[in-house]
Every structure is written in C-alpha cells, then in structure tokens.
Motif scaffolding. Structure first.
Motif, PDB file in Angstrom:
ATOM      1  N   SER A   1     -39.907   5.965 -30.096  1.00  0.00           N
ATOM      2  CA  SER A   1     -38.643   6.414 -29.509  1.00  0.00           C
ATOM      3  C   SER A   1     -37.741   5.242 -29.142  1.00  0.00           C
ATOM      4  O   SER A   1     -36.559   5.428 -28.859  1.00  0.00           O
ATOM      5  N   LYS A   2     -38.307   4.022 -29.143  1.00  0.00           N
ATOM      6  CA  LYS A   2     -37.549   2.800 -28.895  1.00  0.00           C
ATOM      7  C   LYS A   2     -38.380   1.644 -29.430  1.00  0.00           C
ATOM      8  O   LYS A   2     -39.523   1.834 -29.872  1.00  0.00           O
ATOM      9  N   ASN A   3     -37.841   0.453 -29.409  1.00  0.00           N
ATOM     10  CA  ASN A   3     -38.593  -0.703 -29.879  1.00  0.00           C
ATOM     11  C   ASN A   3     -39.769  -0.983 -28.945  1.00  0.00           C
ATOM     12  O   ASN A   3     -39.593  -1.159 -27.736  1.00  0.00           O
ATOM     13  N   LEU A   4     -40.952  -1.016 -29.511  1.00  0.00           N
ATOM     14  CA  LEU A   4     -42.142  -1.299 -28.711  1.00  0.00           C
ATOM     15  C   LEU A   4     -43.259  -1.839 -29.602  1.00  0.00           C
ATOM     16  O   LEU A   4     -43.173  -1.791 -30.834  1.00  0.00           O
ATOM     17  N   SER A   5     -44.310  -2.338 -28.963  1.00  0.00           N
ATOM     18  CA  SER A   5     -45.407  -2.971 -29.688  1.00  0.00           C
ATOM     19  C   SER A   5     -46.609  -2.036 -29.781  1.00  0.00           C
ATOM     20  O   SER A   5     -46.944  -1.343 -28.818  1.00  0.00           O
ATOM     21  N   ILE A   6     -47.252  -2.041 -30.952  1.00  0.00           N
ATOM     22  CA  ILE A   6     -48.481  -1.296 -31.193  1.00  0.00           C
ATOM     23  C   ILE A   6     -49.583  -2.303 -31.505  1.00  0.00           C
ATOM     24  O   ILE A   6     -49.431  -3.127 -32.405  1.00  0.00           O
ATOM     25  N   GLN A   7     -50.663  -2.260 -30.743  1.00  0.00           N
ATOM     26  CA  GLN A   7     -51.802  -3.138 -30.989  1.00  0.00           C
ATOM     27  C   GLN A   7     -52.864  -2.372 -31.777  1.00  0.00           C
ATOM     28  O   GLN A   7     -53.231  -1.262 -31.424  1.00  0.00           O
ATOM     29  N   ASN A   8     -53.344  -2.977 -32.857  1.00  0.00           N
ATOM     30  CA  ASN A   8     -54.382  -2.367 -33.685  1.00  0.00           C
ATOM     31  C   ASN A   8     -55.595  -3.293 -33.705  1.00  0.00           C
ATOM     32  O   ASN A   8     -55.483  -4.465 -34.070  1.00  0.00           O
ATOM     33  N   VAL A   9     -56.749  -2.763 -33.290  1.00  0.00           N
ATOM     34  CA  VAL A   9     -57.946  -3.575 -33.098  1.00  0.00           C
ATOM     35  C   VAL A   9     -59.099  -2.993 -33.893  1.00  0.00           C
ATOM     36  O   VAL A   9     -59.289  -1.773 -33.945  1.00  0.00           O
ATOM     37  N   ILE A  10     -59.878  -3.871 -34.525  1.00  0.00           N
ATOM     38  CA  ILE A  10     -61.166  -3.506 -35.107  1.00  0.00           C
ATOM     39  C   ILE A  10     -62.219  -4.265 -34.324  1.00  0.00           C
ATOM     40  O   ILE A  10     -62.173  -5.493 -34.244  1.00  0.00           O
TER      41      ILE A  10
ATOM     42  N   PHE B   1     -47.929  -5.007 -33.885  1.00  0.00           N
ATOM     43  CA  PHE B   1     -46.832  -4.652 -34.778  1.00  0.00           C
ATOM     44  C   PHE B   1     -45.675  -4.092 -33.949  1.00  0.00           C
ATOM     45  O   PHE B   1     -45.888  -3.387 -32.960  1.00  0.00           O
ATOM     46  N   ASN B   2     -44.465  -4.409 -34.361  1.00  0.00           N
ATOM     47  CA  ASN B   2     -43.266  -3.955 -33.665  1.00  0.00           C
ATOM     48  C   ASN B   2     -42.723  -2.701 -34.339  1.00  0.00           C
ATOM     49  O   ASN B   2     -42.259  -2.740 -35.472  1.00  0.00           O
ATOM     50  N   ALA B   3     -42.822  -1.592 -33.621  1.00  0.00           N
ATOM     51  CA  ALA B   3     -42.311  -0.319 -34.138  1.00  0.00           C
ATOM     52  C   ALA B   3     -40.915  -0.070 -33.588  1.00  0.00           C
ATOM     53  O   ALA B   3     -40.566  -0.537 -32.497  1.00  0.00           O
ATOM     54  N   ASN B   4     -40.116   0.682 -34.363  1.00  0.00           N
ATOM     55  CA  ASN B   4     -38.789   1.079 -33.896  1.00  0.00           C
ATOM     56  C   ASN B   4     -38.562   2.552 -34.217  1.00  0.00           C
ATOM     57  O   ASN B   4     -39.507   3.296 -34.483  1.00  0.00           O
ATOM     58  N   THR B   5     -37.326   2.992 -34.216  1.00  0.00           N
ATOM     59  CA  THR B   5     -37.031   4.416 -34.341  1.00  0.00           C
ATOM     60  C   THR B   5     -37.106   4.929 -35.786  1.00  0.00           C
ATOM     61  O   THR B   5     -36.915   6.120 -36.016  1.00  0.00           O
ATOM     62  N   ALA B   6     -37.396   4.059 -36.722  1.00  0.00           N
ATOM     63  CA  ALA B   6     -37.546   4.479 -38.121  1.00  0.00           C
ATOM     64  C   ALA B   6     -38.999   4.334 -38.546  1.00  0.00           C
ATOM     65  O   ALA B   6     -39.707   3.425 -38.093  1.00  0.00           O
ATOM     66  N   TRP B   7     -39.457   5.219 -39.424  1.00  0.00           N
ATOM     67  CA  TRP B   7     -40.811   5.094 -39.953  1.00  0.00           C
ATOM     68  C   TRP B   7     -40.963   3.772 -40.706  1.00  0.00           C
ATOM     69  O   TRP B   7     -40.106   3.405 -41.512  1.00  0.00           O
ATOM     70  N   GLN B   8     -42.029   3.062 -40.416  1.00  0.00           N
ATOM     71  CA  GLN B   8     -42.348   1.826 -41.127  1.00  0.00           C
ATOM     72  C   GLN B   8     -43.815   1.851 -41.528  1.00  0.00           C
ATOM     73  O   GLN B   8     -44.653   2.405 -40.810  1.00  0.00           O
ATOM     74  N   LYS B   9     -44.119   1.214 -42.656  1.00  0.00           N
ATOM     75  CA  LYS B   9     -45.503   1.053 -43.063  1.00  0.00           C
ATOM     76  C   LYS B   9     -45.963  -0.346 -42.696  1.00  0.00           C
ATOM     77  O   LYS B   9     -45.327  -1.338 -43.057  1.00  0.00           O
ATOM     78  N   PHE B  10     -47.080  -0.425 -41.984  1.00  0.00           N
ATOM     79  CA  PHE B  10     -47.649  -1.707 -41.583  1.00  0.00           C
ATOM     80  C   PHE B  10     -48.952  -1.918 -42.347  1.00  0.00           C
ATOM     81  O   PHE B  10     -49.794  -1.017 -42.429  1.00  0.00           O
ATOM     82  N   THR B  11     -49.120  -3.113 -42.898  1.00  0.00           N
ATOM     83  CA  THR B  11     -50.283  -3.398 -43.741  1.00  0.00           C
ATOM     84  C   THR B  11     -50.835  -4.781 -43.424  1.00  0.00           C
ATOM     85  O   THR B  11     -50.073  -5.722 -43.158  1.00  0.00           O
TER      86      THR B  11
ATOM     87  N   GLY C   1     -42.894   5.213 -23.690  1.00  0.00           N
ATOM     88  CA  GLY C   1     -42.178   5.725 -24.850  1.00  0.00           C
ATOM     89  C   GLY C   1     -43.076   6.611 -25.689  1.00  0.00           C
ATOM     90  O   GLY C   1     -44.273   6.759 -25.421  1.00  0.00           O
ATOM     91  N   ILE C   2     -42.502   7.207 -26.716  1.00  0.00           N
ATOM     92  CA  ILE C   2     -43.242   8.076 -27.622  1.00  0.00           C
ATOM     93  C   ILE C   2     -43.534   7.316 -28.911  1.00  0.00           C
ATOM     94  O   ILE C   2     -42.649   6.669 -29.474  1.00  0.00           O
ATOM     95  N   ILE C   3     -44.775   7.402 -29.352  1.00  0.00           N
ATOM     96  CA  ILE C   3     -45.221   6.720 -30.567  1.00  0.00           C
ATOM     97  C   ILE C   3     -45.759   7.763 -31.531  1.00  0.00           C
ATOM     98  O   ILE C   3     -46.544   8.639 -31.137  1.00  0.00           O
ATOM     99  N   TRP C   4     -45.325   7.685 -32.793  1.00  0.00           N
ATOM    100  CA  TRP C   4     -45.844   8.570 -33.830  1.00  0.00           C
ATOM    101  C   TRP C   4     -46.622   7.731 -34.839  1.00  0.00           C
ATOM    102  O   TRP C   4     -46.178   6.639 -35.230  1.00  0.00           O
ATOM    103  N   ILE C   5     -47.783   8.208 -35.250  1.00  0.00           N
ATOM    104  CA  ILE C   5     -48.634   7.504 -36.212  1.00  0.00           C
ATOM    105  C   ILE C   5     -49.041   8.487 -37.304  1.00  0.00           C
ATOM    106  O   ILE C   5     -49.378   9.640 -37.018  1.00  0.00           O
ATOM    107  N   ASP C   6     -49.037   8.012 -38.554  1.00  0.00           N
ATOM    108  CA  ASP C   6     -49.380   8.890 -39.675  1.00  0.00           C
ATOM    109  C   ASP C   6     -49.995   8.060 -40.800  1.00  0.00           C
ATOM    110  O   ASP C   6     -49.807   6.842 -40.875  1.00  0.00           O
ATOM    111  N   THR C   7     -50.757   8.745 -41.648  1.00  0.00           N
ATOM    112  CA  THR C   7     -51.286   8.190 -42.897  1.00  0.00           C
ATOM    113  C   THR C   7     -51.960   6.832 -42.663  1.00  0.00           C
ATOM    114  O   THR C   7     -51.523   5.793 -43.148  1.00  0.00           O
ATOM    115  N   VAL C   8     -53.037   6.856 -41.915  1.00  0.00           N
ATOM    116  CA  VAL C   8     -53.793   5.653 -41.577  1.00  0.00           C
ATOM    117  C   VAL C   8     -54.876   5.452 -42.636  1.00  0.00           C
ATOM    118  O   VAL C   8     -55.552   6.395 -43.043  1.00  0.00           O
TER     119      VAL C   8
END
Length: 658
Positions: free
Chosen positions: A592-601, A616-626, A648-655
C-alpha cells in the motif's frame, strides 16, 4: 535499611498454593493479537491411522476413520484405542462443552501420538463450565497436543470481590502418570489454571502456547484462613518439565485474603523444572516457589512486564517459612519491567525467611521496578552477582548488600515503553554478565541468537550484536498448521537438568530441482501449508482483489510496526535441499506504500541458523523479485517473509523455489 514484617510483603502458602496481598486496579495487554489462519490440514494423509471428531456433522455410530465418517463427541473419541504414531484430529470451528478429552494413550519416543486439528477456521475449542471437569485430562505419555483451545466459564461469581469467577476449572491437567507429553501451539483462557502438573508428572514440555486472562479462583471465601488460590498460567508440582516460549498474561484476580492473587508460573513441590524464554505481562506475580520438596528449578531468559500496581517478579523462601525451604533456585538473564508507581507493595524480587546462597542464585538479570516496595528484598545474603537494578528517575531501592559486579544504573534499553528490551550500544549491560548461564546450558538469547558476543555475556535477555537465528522464541505459530507430524520436540535451549525426550529424526532425502518446492504457491487453497504469525497487530488473509496468478493472493495487513521484522511472518516448511545445488527463488509482491520485505531461508528449529537473508523494496505496483540460493544443508528449512518493519498492507503471490 531494615523492613518491617508488613513491608516485606511476604507471601504465605496455603497447604497447596502461595499468595500475596497486593492491590491491582487495571490490566493492559500491550502485545499479542491472536491471528487465525484458515487452512485445510493434510494431517490425515500422514503415516498412521487418524481418527476424526466433528461436533457439527459427526455421528458417534460412524467409524471415525475419515472426515466424512467422523465421530461427534469427545466421549466417543475417548474410547478409541490409539497405537503409537496414530492421530486424533478435532474439527476446526468446533466447540465441545463439558465434554472432557481424556488423553490417555501411550506412544513412543519415535512414534508419538498426535492430538491436533483438521479443516478450516478457528482452532477447536474444549469448554468447561463445571467445577472439577478439566478440559483435557492427560494421563498418558509421548503424546503431542497441538493447537487446542481450552476455555472456561466460571460456575459462579463472587459479587463482593469484583464479581470474580469461582470454580475448579483447569484447562490441561497433567495427572500423576503423565510423562514425556508435549503441549504446544495451544491456548487457554477463562480458567483457574491453564496447565496443572500434578505430583508425579514428569518430563513434559509446555511450549509455544498462549495463556490469557485465567482469573478464576478455585477457593475464594471470607474466612480469612489464607486459603484463597487460583488464577495461574502454569501450576507445576511435577519434576523435570520444560515451560518455554509461552505467552502468559492477565493472571490477576480478586482475593479476600490477599487483595489480589495469581501468577504466570507457580512452582509447588516441583524439582528440576526449566522455565525459559517466556513472555509474561500483567500477571500478579511472574513466579512463586514453595514447599520444602521444591528444588533446583531454573528461570532463564524470561521477559515480565506489568503496569498493574505492586506486581512481583519472583518470590521464594528459606527454612524459616512453614512452606520452605525452597532449595537452589537459579535465575539467569531475565528482564522484569514494572511501571506502576503505587506505594505499599512488595519488592519485585523477594527472598525471605532465611534467604541464603543455598536458596537463591540470581545472576545477569535486569530488574526495573517503579513500585514503592523497592526492587529487591532479601533478609540475608544470597548468591547474587552481575545484575542491574533500576527505576524510572533513578535511585532504585535494593534491600540487601549487592555484589560489586551488580549496579544501580539505567540499562539503556532501546525503547522500554515500547517493550523493546534490546540494548543500546552504550548500555552498561554489554559484556558485563557471568558465563554461568551459558555453562548451565542457556546459550541463546530471547531472539534465539547465540550467546556470548564479545568479551562476555550481556546482562538481560538480549545479546548486543548477536547473530544467528532470527526466529522468535515466543509462540512462533499462534494458530499452526497441523500438517507436519513433529519429529523433534526438544527446543533450542533444553532444560540443562532434564532428560531430553529422545526422538527419531529420519534422514532427509534431497529434493531434485525443476519443480516448485513450495506448496500452494499462489494461495489458491487459502493459507494451506503456510504459517501466519503475529506478535504485534496484524491480520493475514487471502484476497481476490489483486493478484498476479490465479484467483487469489496473500494479503497481510500490518497495523503496528516493530524493529523486529519477524514479529509478523508468513512462512512455509521446505523439504531437504541438495547441498551445493543452486536454486532460483522468486515471488511477486506489492504494498500500500513503499516498504521493505525481508525474505529468509533458515534452519527449522534447533539454532534457527540463517542461510539466506534478503530484503526487497516493495511499492504500489506488482513487482517480481528473484535471487539465487545455493543449498548449504540437508536439515529441514523454513522459508519466511518477515513483514513487521513498517505498517501497511502487503500482497504476495506466485512464490517459487526451484
């Protein structure tokens, strides 16, 4: 400075319990919002026979061996003959009232009996409104009770004592024959005692649970016989048990004898119990110990906070008390933070009636108490060193002669009002503790990070500059999937004096690449196979409003941020990977706004070793992170999104991992 008998605020035990006279005006719970995860369990597909109980659609004439032929009542389930490795599964969104579950079965270390849940919705509830009818009566051994809610409704109230509930309501009752059982990821509320361990119960584990507002009193009368008791999180009379990673709050009740009563963990007769890495809030007392048989209990890396008046952290006694002496209690690396300024209460830590080095060892703790009763009272020297004592504004009252390694000084927490007890870089607690806690087997801090870092152990619950596991130590899965059958139930810091439960851990078979190793990667089956975890204020759901692939995406609404990103998590277990093999990790995200997503294994359990940590820095548009990840271990892994850094609100898809 000498104190009078009344100023010491001594706590007197009844023939079976301990109590303290303090006045409590309000209860505020500043942490933990329950987060329910909707998911369909695959537990029935695990090895071994499973029996199903459905309060709505079941029928006791059914076979009970499938979801469509489920039994209806727990009374029927109690007649089942469960062999080692078999399971009893209760339907989610079900409630059974005054229908006791009797966990009487006997598994083995390698094939434990699982009592869990299936279906979608809230965890199954077992409710009791009858005094003496315990929700879950545990008499067997090698059973895992996973994700069950025990609720109580007091059969009567006491109008003259704040309408406090009265009745013998016990959620999980570990009878004298109960041994090597594990209660995990469960909840208890509205009871007199969430968990009761009777004399003879031994080697049980109480892990990752939430016990909230258990305020019913078993005895509450005007006879003034010092016999009121109740409002316990855990009341332990057994030996060699582990009480760890739990959230315990609101155990505070009206008492004619003591004004207020209740505790997070009560030890009476118990020996060699390990109480560590628990989070306590607004309990009348964190822990009290009594009865001469009690000995060799250890408290390590617990956090206790309270805003209620006259809260206590620890009370123990010597041979001069009728319910003493309690021998060799050891207290390492705890933080108590009590903010009420009410005068007339007792000290936060009390050791009386003949305190001595053989009664109490107290090291590496930070005790901050603003109450009028002072910070620590002891009527004789004890084994004390390397502690910090403080109160807001300074000049904490300590009623004993401190060791030269202890200090009256501001510990310099990062944000104590926000319950962040990490240390600032200039904290006097850094490197000033004793190694005794590590020698005793407590080598992970409250963040599950390795201790020590630098020249010595830090005082308090957090090691400054520590690295390693980032998974939390308190309730990592509020409402867990019961799909995985536990293979290792020991925790990261086993009780140093307790015999660990032996478990059979199969050798993992490396998974080849080329297919997505994650289950339900686009959330088309809700949150099935995903763990949603919340320690601040957040909700996790699926949505059709925005997505990349299919009909759904995961939506996490973080309503309160934290410096600890793992306070809100979306996770999934990974199969074993091939060491040296390179995997491609990808996911789509927006916010819903610029924010950071931490991904850990990281390692799943054990030391929670982190093998990959990406932001990873997410924003209001869908982005693919690899990114790519090279397999480093064949141990079971956890794939986690840590999301609590920013509201904020975070949406995640197609992991994907392949």
């Amino acid at each position: 400075m000498e104190l009078s008998e009344s100023e010491m605020n001594k706590k007197r035990f009844t023939p079976s319990r301990a109590h303290v006279a303090i006045i409590v005006l309000a209860l505020v719970l500043p942490f933990t919002v329950l987060l329910y995860k909707n998911e369909t369990s695959n537990q029935s597909k695990a090895a071994g026979v499973a029996y199903f109980v459905d309060c709505l659609s079941g029928n006791d004439t059914n076979s009970g061996t499938s979801e469509v032929s489920a039994w209806k009542t727990l009374a029927k389930a109690n007649t089942a003959v469960l062999a080692p490795g078999e399971q009893l599964l209760l339907k989610r969104d079900c409630t059974w009232t005054n229908d006791q579950l009797k966990a009487k079965w006997v598994g083995t270390a390698a094939q434990q009996i699982i009592i869990g849940s299936y279906g979608t919705g809230a965890l199954p509830i077992i409710k009791s409104t009858q005094s003496g009818l315990y929700n879950v009566n545990i008499t067997g051994s090698y059973q895992v009770i996973d994700g069950i809610v025990a609720q109580g409704v007091a059969p009567r109230t006491e109008a003259a004592c704040g309408n406090n509930g009265v009745g013998e309501l016990i959620g999980f009752y570990l009878d004298q024959t109960a041994s090597y059982n594990t209660l995990q990821n469960s909840q208890a509320t509205g009871l007199a005692t969430a968990v009761s361990g009777r004399p003879g119960s031994n080697h049980n584990k109480i892990l990752h649970n939430q016990f909230t507002n258990n305020t019913v009193m078993v005895v509450l009368n005007t006879s003034n016989n010092n016999d009121d008791y109740g409002a316990y999180g855990v009341e332990m009379q057994g030996d060699d048990n582990e009480i760890a990673y739990n959230t315990i709050s609101g155990n505070d009740a009206c008492s004619y004898d003591y004004g207020r009563d209740g505790s997070a963990v009560e030890i009476y007769r118990g020996q060699r119990n390990s109480i560590h890495h628990n989070r306590s809030d607004n309990n009348n007392t964190f822990s009290e110990l009594g009865e001469a048989r009690s000995a060799d209990n250890v408290f390590a890396y617990n956090v206790a906070t309270a805003s209620i008046p006259s809260a206590l952290f620890l009370v123990t006694r010597g041979a001069g008390d009728v319910f003493g002496p309690v021998a060799r209690t050891v207290v390492y690396n705890n933080v108590a933070y009590f903010t009420s300024t009410t005068s007339g209460g007792g000290a936060a830590v009390v050791c009386y009636a003949g305190c001595s080095p053989s009664i109490l060892a107290f090291k590496n703790n930070i005790i901050w108490s603003n109450g009028g009763g002072g910070v620590v009272y002891a009527d004789a020297p004890f084994n004390e060193s390397n502690n910090i004592y403080w109160k807001t504004g300074g000049n904490p009252q300590v009623y004993f002669t401190m060791d030269s390694t202890s200090k009256k000084v501001d510990p310099q927490f990062v944000n104590p009002l926000g319950f962040d007890f990490h240390l600032n870089a200039t904290s006097p607690a850094i490197d000033t503790g004793t190694m005794a806690s590590v020698t005793a087997g407590y080598a992970l801090d409250f963040d599950n990070k390795t201790v020590p870092v630098g020249a010595g152990v830090d005082i308090g619950v957090y090691e400054y500059g520590a690295t390693g596991g980032t998974s939390p130590t308190v309730a990592p899965t509020v409402n867990p999937s019961v799909t995985p059958v536990p293979t290792s139930l020991s925790t990261t810091t086993p009780a140093p004096t307790s015999t660990p439960i032996p478990t059979a851990i199969p050798t993992p078979v490396p998974t080849s690449t080329g297919v997505n190793l994650l289950k339900n990667p686009s959330f088309e089956n809700g949150l099935t196979s995903w763990y949603s975890t919340n320690r601040v204020s957040a909700t996790a759901t699926i949505t059709t409003g925005t997505k990349v692939n299919g009909a759904y995406s995961a939506q996490v609404n973080v309503k309160k941020s934290s410096s600890n990103a793992w306070y809100v998590q979306l996770s999934q277990d990974l199969p074993a990977l091939i060491v040296g093999k390179t995997y491609t990790v990808s996911f789509w995200a927006k916010a819903s706004k610029n924010l950071s997503i931490q991904n850990v294994i990281q390692q799943s359990g054990g030391n929670w070793t982190v093998y990959s940590d990406k932001s990873f820095n997410a924003n209001t548009a869908w982005q693919k992170f690899t990114y790519t990840y090279t397999g480093q271990t064949t141990n079971p892994l956890l794939f986690t999104f840590n999301l609590a850094k920013t509201t904020g609100i975070i949406w995640i898809d197609t992991v994907s991992i392949q």
